[in-house]
Design a protein around this motif. Structure first.
Motif, PDB file in Angstrom:
ATOM      1  N   ALA A  75       0.817  -1.216   0.000  1.00  0.00           N
ATOM      2  CA  ALA A  75       0.000   0.000   0.000  1.00  0.00           C
ATOM      3  C   ALA A  75       0.846   1.260   0.000  1.00  0.00           C
ATOM      4  N   HIS A  76       1.997   1.209   0.668  1.00  0.00           N
ATOM      5  CA  HIS A  76       2.836   2.398   0.779  1.00  0.00           C
ATOM      6  C   HIS A  76       4.104   2.314  -0.059  1.00  0.00           C
ATOM      7  N   GLY A  77       4.168   1.314  -0.956  1.00  0.00           N
ATOM      8  CA  GLY A  77       5.236   1.261  -1.949  1.00  0.00           C
ATOM      9  C   GLY A  77       6.624   0.980  -1.420  1.00  0.00           C
ATOM     10  N   THR A  78       6.733   0.196  -0.325  1.00  0.00           N
ATOM     11  CA  THR A  78       8.066  -0.057   0.242  1.00  0.00           C
ATOM     12  C   THR A  78       8.566  -1.485   0.028  1.00  0.00           C
ATOM     13  N   ILE A  79       7.734  -2.363  -0.529  1.00  0.00           N
ATOM     14  CA  ILE A  79       8.141  -3.763  -0.654  1.00  0.00           C
ATOM     15  C   ILE A  79       9.384  -3.899  -1.530  1.00  0.00           C
ATOM     16  N   GLY A  80       9.473  -3.096  -2.588  1.00  0.00           N
ATOM     17  CA  GLY A  80      10.647  -3.162  -3.460  1.00  0.00           C
ATOM     18  C   GLY A  80      11.929  -2.804  -2.738  1.00  0.00           C
ATOM     19  N   ASP A  81      11.866  -1.774  -1.870  1.00  0.00           N
ATOM     20  CA  ASP A  81      13.055  -1.372  -1.129  1.00  0.00           C
ATOM     21  C   ASP A  81      13.406  -2.365  -0.030  1.00  0.00           C
ATOM     22  N   ILE A  82      12.406  -2.992   0.559  1.00  0.00           N
ATOM     23  CA  ILE A  82      12.673  -4.018   1.573  1.00  0.00           C
ATOM     24  C   ILE A  82      13.417  -5.191   0.944  1.00  0.00           C
ATOM     25  N   LEU A  83      12.931  -5.673  -0.195  1.00  0.00           N
ATOM     26  CA  LEU A  83      13.591  -6.787  -0.872  1.00  0.00           C
ATOM     27  C   LEU A  83      14.921  -6.346  -1.469  1.00  0.00           C
ATOM     28  N   ILE A 132      16.421  -6.513  10.803  1.00  0.00           N
ATOM     29  CA  ILE A 132      15.013  -6.291  10.492  1.00  0.00           C
ATOM     30  C   ILE A 132      14.938  -5.261   9.364  1.00  0.00           C
ATOM     31  N   ILE A 133      14.146  -5.547   8.337  1.00  0.00           N
ATOM     32  CA  ILE A 133      13.920  -4.588   7.249  1.00  0.00           C
ATOM     33  C   ILE A 133      12.409  -4.397   7.118  1.00  0.00           C
ATOM     34  N   LEU A 135      21.537  -6.595  16.924  1.00  0.00           N
ATOM     35  CA  LEU A 135      20.234  -6.336  16.308  1.00  0.00           C
ATOM     36  C   LEU A 135      20.304  -5.049  15.485  1.00  0.00           C
ATOM     37  N   TYR A 136      19.835  -5.132  14.224  1.00  0.00           N
ATOM     38  CA  TYR A 136      19.800  -3.984  13.324  1.00  0.00           C
ATOM     39  C   TYR A 136      18.349  -3.765  12.874  1.00  0.00           C
ATOM     40  N   TYR A 137      17.996  -2.525  12.602  1.00  0.00           N
ATOM     41  CA  TYR A 137      16.669  -2.212  12.053  1.00  0.00           C
ATOM     42  C   TYR A 137      16.871  -1.255  10.875  1.00  0.00           C
ATOM     43  N   ILE A 138      16.510  -1.718   9.680  1.00  0.00           N
ATOM     44  CA  ILE A 138      16.537  -0.872   8.489  1.00  0.00           C
ATOM     45  C   ILE A 138      15.104  -0.405   8.243  1.00  0.00           C
ATOM     46  N   HIS A 139      14.860   0.867   8.480  1.00  0.00           N
ATOM     47  CA  HIS A 139      13.514   1.450   8.410  1.00  0.00           C
ATOM     48  C   HIS A 139      13.371   2.198   7.081  1.00  0.00           C
ATOM     49  N   ILE A 140      12.488   1.701   6.204  1.00  0.00           N
ATOM     50  CA  ILE A 140      12.230   2.344   4.920  1.00  0.00           C
ATOM     51  C   ILE A 140      11.131   3.388   5.111  1.00  0.00           C
ATOM     52  N   ARG A 141      11.429   4.622   4.794  1.00  0.00           N
ATOM     53  CA  ARG A 141      10.453   5.699   4.995  1.00  0.00           C
ATOM     54  C   ARG A 141       9.217   5.468   4.131  1.00  0.00           C
ATOM     55  N   SER A 142       8.048   5.685   4.721  1.00  0.00           N
ATOM     56  CA  SER A 142       6.792   5.545   3.983  1.00  0.00           C
ATOM     57  C   SER A 142       5.767   6.480   4.605  1.00  0.00           C
TER      58      SER A 142
END
Length: 815
Positions: A378-386, A470-471, A497-504
């Motif tokens: 919905a927020h267009g972040t799946i491409g950046d997560i993968l 975590i992404i 532990l790492y967290y990669i947060h994709i802005r949305s």
């Protein structure tokens, strides 16, 4: 945060302040001068054009679509009219335009770049095989950066087609065994039967009948020898017994040029050793105990030789040799490397390794925990997560680590079947394939705690360096408390532990005070937090793991060999099998490339570039039998090709540097090719293509180039040097490109069948038209108003003061 269009104008504040301070010292009206200084500063700030960035969400109910219709020759295998039908369906709902690509080549990348404007979305209707122009992945990346989403509609395949090609070296050494692969591809994944024939200089050397089920089949033809110097050719022919749309790609030509055996110098070579047998069979070997007559050689092989055999002067000679674009291979043994006093010696200076026990970079276990909840679509972040996950797969510091993938939506899912070793290319490609085919869940829940629970179980009994990454788009509001509880347990057990947060634009990223849940989670557990814009990739720096051996010698045992770098020239088309029983314990230098290692991480073959030359360190012995032999398996069977590949890599250019030397690759019909002529001796440069003289251009020191576009299909003569011309590149890869759906998803798009596109594409396009827009809002007016108010206030106050003084003066006059 206030920014400026012309920040350099702010330097005008300095002279304004200096002038004001000077006047304040000279004049009595200090308050007046101070107010004028403030006004001047405010006007200068306004002149620098201050602005702020204000984000807002825009939605287009009628998104602009551009359908790129691939109608090149390869599309004859698919149902006609797909693009036109889709255009009519989309045009009835939203503004849509249709672009047609025709001809005998497909430039999908160029078309994507051309039509990516940021205010539209692109629909590809194609087989996905782009064979000219801009790289397809680079084009998709460009489209994403401009804000254009690209979708892929797979047309229906209605006919089958087979193609054949030959893979292998063009330049070969006379009387040496060579290996070539006949590659047969088909458009459909069905059972087909065909016969094949392979001709060498018009003589049949191999034939047979094949039944093929998959999209591709390789037939390896080995022990092919060319006994005459100069031009040769191979021709592969297939004759399908069933459906085959195009016959033009059933014949393939490959040109071959046989050269004399390259001269190499072998120092310390042990007679009758497996290494000596390989070298003497393949090369023109001169043996010596010292460096002499090296200028006429292409490479030097140093076999099990003590460091005291090389003086500083010898090493300087070797440096000059390398700078002449040549190569050196140093083979280990009981008088070499750590057993031959190489540490801190002159010879060690040019080697890619230090002769001390290796700091083993192994023992790392990494778990990727990926958010595939509905919000990521919905927020267009799946491409950046993968995309970030795939980027981590290729991290150089994870080459001999173990990695697993867990996906979570409403629940956690094992994607990779546990932890997989990243030391083999097949495992990396398998993991990438799994990532590229991940599909967001249908539920809106983002249960990070479910994914972390599985990751905790995986690492519970593991040792070494443990990492969980975590992404996510950060929308973990519902599962924050549960995730915090399990994250504290994980970090408490020694896991990083790492967290990669994709802005949305997901609202569930923030609490009521505007704090990011993901950032708060990492702050609570002392984790590492990355906040990325869409399109960015996290740069995680994994620390080296040091495990130093206590002993200089290895204990007797068996050490399986692993190809660590399968993309290196040396390991192409070679599958290493077997083990060694001993090695020289060395440490790779910075910039060196570990090509082959043992299963315990010990380097066996390490390379690097030294100046303009190449150096390889083979840190096991020459395979000679005996009580202390180490590497007999390395020199037998298919493994022996590793030795010849290493020598060939060190040699670089095996051709003699005398007279006129021509280099020209084979090409495809309609694809021009650049040829190169190097003149090592004086003379007039002349080249003829099939008897016709070519126009040559000087491009370097005694180097000339020309561009040719030969015809017809077959073998062409370039002043005695062969060039093969084959069918148009359009016919090489029949059928759908299986890699494109993964690329489309990685860059934010989706893949549909024709029927799915008619039903779903418009709605997804509307959803993806919701974009975060950052408007630039000028703040100049506020500084101008402030300056005006201060100036008017000062004038009004001064006027009021003057009026009061005048009234007081009038009263004094009256009295």
């Amino acid at each position: 945060m206030v920014r400026f269009e012309s920040p350099e104008l702010l330097w005008l504040i300095v002279p304004a302040m200096i002038a004001g301070l000077y006047l304040m010292r000279k004049k009595k009206q200090k308050m007046l001068i101070l107010s004028r200084i403030i006004v001047a500063v405010l006007l200068i700030v306004a002149l620098a054009s201050p602005f702020t960035i204000v984000p807002r969400i825009t939605t287009d109910e009628n998104p602009n679509l551009v359908i790129i219709s691939d109608e090149t020759d390869s599309m004859n295998l698919f149902r006609n009219g797909t693009s036109s039908d889709l255009y009519e369906a989309m045009a009835a709902q939203t503004p849509t335009s249709l672009v047609r690509l025709t001809g005998d080549s497909t430039a999908l990348g160029d078309a994507i770049v051309q039509y990516s404007t940021g205010d539209n979305q692109i629909v590809l209707v194609s087989d996905g095989n782009s064979n000219r122009g801009e790289d397809l992945e680079d084009a998709l990346k460009f489209a994403k950066e401009t804000g254009t989403t690209v979708y892929y509609v797979q047309p229906e395949l209605v006919a089958n087609d087979l193609s054949v090609r030959i893979e292998g070296d063009k330049t070969v050494i006379i009387n040496n065994d060579n290996q070539f692969d006949i590659v047969i591809s088909q458009a459909m994944e069905q059972t087909v039967t065909y016969s094949y024939e392979l001709y060498m200089d018009d003589t049949l050397i191999r034939s047979g009948s094949i039944t093929q089920d998959g999209r591709e089949r390789r037939i390896t033809v080995s022990q092919v020898k060319f006994s005459r110097l100069g031009a040769h050719n191979l021709k592969a022919v297939i004759r399908p017994s069933g459906s085959d749309t195009d016959e033009i790609n059933n014949v393939f030509y490959k040109s071959i040029y046989a050269i004399p055996k390259p001269r190499i110098l072998a120092i310390g070579l042990e007679t009758n050793s497996p290494l000596a047998n390989i070298l003497q069979n393949l090369y023109d070997v001169s043996e010596s105990g010292k460096l002499e007559n090296i200028d006429s050689t292409k490479a030097i092989v140093i076999d099990n030789t003590h460091a005291n055999s090389f003086t500083q002067q010898d090493v300087e000679l070797l440096r000059n040799y390398l700078n002449d674009r040549k190569g050196i291979v140093v083979v280990g043994g009981d008088r070499s490397y750590n057993f031959g006093d190489y540490l801190d010696s002159p010879i060690e200076e040019i080697l890619p390794v230090y002769s001390r026990p290796t700091d083993w970079s192994g023992g790392r276990n990494v778990v990727l925990v990926l958010d595939i909840s509905q919000s990521t679509t919905a927020h267009g972040t799946i491409g950046d997560i993968l995309g970030n996950a795939i980027n981590i797969l290729y991290n150089e510091n994870l080459r001999d680590a173990y990695l697993g993938v867990i996906a979570f939506g409403s629940e956690g899912t094992d994607v990779s079947d546990g932890l997989q070793f990243l030391g083999t290319a097949s495992n990396i490609e398998s993991l990438r394939s799994e990532l590229e085919t991940l599909t967001p869940t249908a539920t809106s829940d983002t249960s990070l705690d479910q994914g972390l629970a599985i990751a905790e179980q995986w690492l519970e009994n593991e040792v070494g360096e443990l990492e969980i990454i975590i992404i996510s788009d950060g929308g973990i509001e519902q599962s924050y408390d549960q995730s915090l509880d399990i994250a504290e347990k994980i970090v408490g057990s020694g896991v990083n532990l790492y967290y990669i947060h994709i802005r949305s634009s997901a609202p569930s990223q923030y609490d009521q005070f505007g704090n990011r849940y993901a950032e708060m989670l990492m702050d609570e557990v002392d984790g590492v937090y990355f906040y990325l814009e869409q399109g960015e990739r996290a740069k995680i720096e994994f620390e080296n793991i040091q495990q130093t051996s206590d002993e200089e010698t290895s204990e007797p045992g068996t050490y399986p060999l692993i190809e660590l770098n399968t993309r290196h020239f040396i390991t192409q088309n070679i599958d290493i099998e077997g083990s060694i029983t001993g090695y020289n314990d060395v440490t790779p230098k910075a910039g060196a490339d570990r090509v082959i290692i043992t299963s315990t991480g010990k380097p066996v073959l390490t390379t690097w570039r030294y100046g303009l030359g190449r150096v390889a360190a083979l840190t096991t012995d020459n395979g000679q039998g005996g009580e202390n032999m180490w590497a007999t398996q390395l020199y037998s069977g298919n493994n022996s090709r590793l030795i010849s590949s290493t020598i060939n890599w060190a040699i670089g250019n095996p051709r003699e540097e005398t007279g006129a030397v021509v280099e020209a690759p084979d090409t495809w019909y309609g694809t021009p090719v650049t040829i190169e002529l190097t003149m090592y001796d004086q003379g007039i440069p002349t080249l003829r293509l099939n008897g016709d003289e070519l126009d040559l251009s000087l491009t370097g020191n005694n180097v000339y180039e020309a561009v040719i576009n030969p015809s017809p299909i077959g073998i062409h003569d370039l002043s005695g040097y062969p060039v093969a011309l084959n069918y148009a590149l359009e016919y090489r890869d029949p059928g759908l490109n299986g890699n494109l759906p993964g690329l489309i998803k990685a860059y934010g798009g989706n893949t549909y069948s024709v029927s799915e596109a008619r039903a779903l594409l418009f709605e997804e396009a509307k959803g993806n038209s919701e974009k975060l827009v950052r408007d630039r809002v000028s703040q100049k007016i506020y500084f101008l108003l402030a300056a005006l108010l201060i100036f008017l206030g000062e004038v009004i106050l001064r006027r009021i003061k003057e009026i009061r003084e005048m009234k007081k003066l009038e009263q004094e006059i009256r009295t």
